[in-house]
Design an enzyme around this catalytic site. Structure first.
Site, short mmCIF file in Angstrom:
data_model
loop_
_atom_site.label_atom_id
_atom_site.label_comp_id
_atom_site.label_asym_id
_atom_site.label_seq_id
_atom_site.Cartn_x
_atom_site.Cartn_y
_atom_site.Cartn_z
N HIS A 1 46.58 20.71 17.01
CA HIS A 1 45.51 21.68 17.22
C HIS A 1 44.31 21.30 16.35
O HIS A 1 44.40 20.46 15.46
CB HIS A 1 45.96 23.10 16.85
CG HIS A 1 46.84 23.74 17.87
ND1 HIS A 1 48.20 23.51 17.92
CD2 HIS A 1 46.57 24.58 18.90
CE1 HIS A 1 48.72 24.20 18.92
NE2 HIS A 1 47.76 24.86 19.53
N LYS B 1 42.68 25.84 12.87
CA LYS B 1 43.80 26.73 13.20
C LYS B 1 44.58 27.06 11.95
O LYS B 1 44.97 26.19 11.18
CB LYS B 1 44.72 26.08 14.24
CG LYS B 1 45.84 27.02 14.71
CD LYS B 1 46.59 26.44 15.90
CE LYS B 1 47.75 27.34 16.31
NZ LYS B 1 47.29 28.70 16.74
#
Length: 211
Positions: A120, A124
């Site tokens: 990600h 995040k």
């Protein structure tokens, strides 16, 4: 995510936005006049979200991840009184990945060792991702053992999840790549339409899709 949900909802003739809340806004007054509330905020907001849903008897769609065990218990207890769709990922493709992972684990058996790799964007907050944890839970049920997860945080990657089954002389990989956050918002809106008028209970996105 909240802004993406809002933008897509405004272009959906079946949806009318009753209210919108940002961090720091009071949730209870905003929830009073809606049919269903969609939560993409932060894990620490869940107590207030659930209290408001209970007070006004409103359905919930929860897409926030990173809940503690106690926060998850709060969601489960709230679901005794109101219908809730709780999903670590609202993408249709990812939920098919969940289904395929379960089937692959059953068919391949103990000769193949599973592992999960997720990537990600660097902003995040939670690692592993909620989606990776869901995949691990699916595999744990099938194999009755803990499943290793490798989490990578780099660049502006929207989301990538791979389940790797390694055998003696072969390797099977199931991979989902998200290239636009709109897929999660569309799934959440689909869940919001589905959950209205459902009986109290804790539902998954797979329930929404009929998988």
């Amino acid at each position: 995510m909240g802004q993406t949900v809002l933008n897509l909802a405004q272009n959906d003739s079946e949806i009318e936005i009753a209210e919108q809340c940002d961090l720091g806004d009071s949730i209870k007054p905003a929830m009073k006049n809606c049919d269903v509330a969609i939560d993409f905020s932060q894990a620490d907001s869940i107590d207030e979200v659930c209290r408001a849903a209970l007070q006004h008897a409103k359905s919930l769609v929860i897409g926030t991840t990173g809940h503690s065990q106690q926060q998850r218990k709060t969601i489960e207890e709230t679901a005794h009184s109101v219908p809730i769709v709780l999903a670590s990922n609202f993408s249709v493709g990812v939920n098919v990945l969940f289904w395929l992972t379960q089937k692959a684990a059953e068919l391949l058996g103990s000769d193949f060792t599973p592992a999960i790799v997720e990537t990600h964007h660097k902003m995040k907050k939670d690692a592993p991702s909620g989606t990776a944890k869901t995949l691990a839970e699916i595999l744990k049920v099938a194999r009755n053992s803990e499943i290793p997860i490798q989490s990578i945080r780099e660049g502006d990657v929207v989301g990538e999840h791979s389940v790797v089954f390694s055998g003696a002389d072969e390797r099977l990989e199931l991979t989902h790549r998200a290239v636009n956050r709109g897929i999660f918002a569309l799934g959440a809106l689909r869940a919001a339409k589905w959950i209205v008028d459902k009986p109290p209970g804790l539902y998954s996105m797979q329930n929404v899709l009929g998988l």
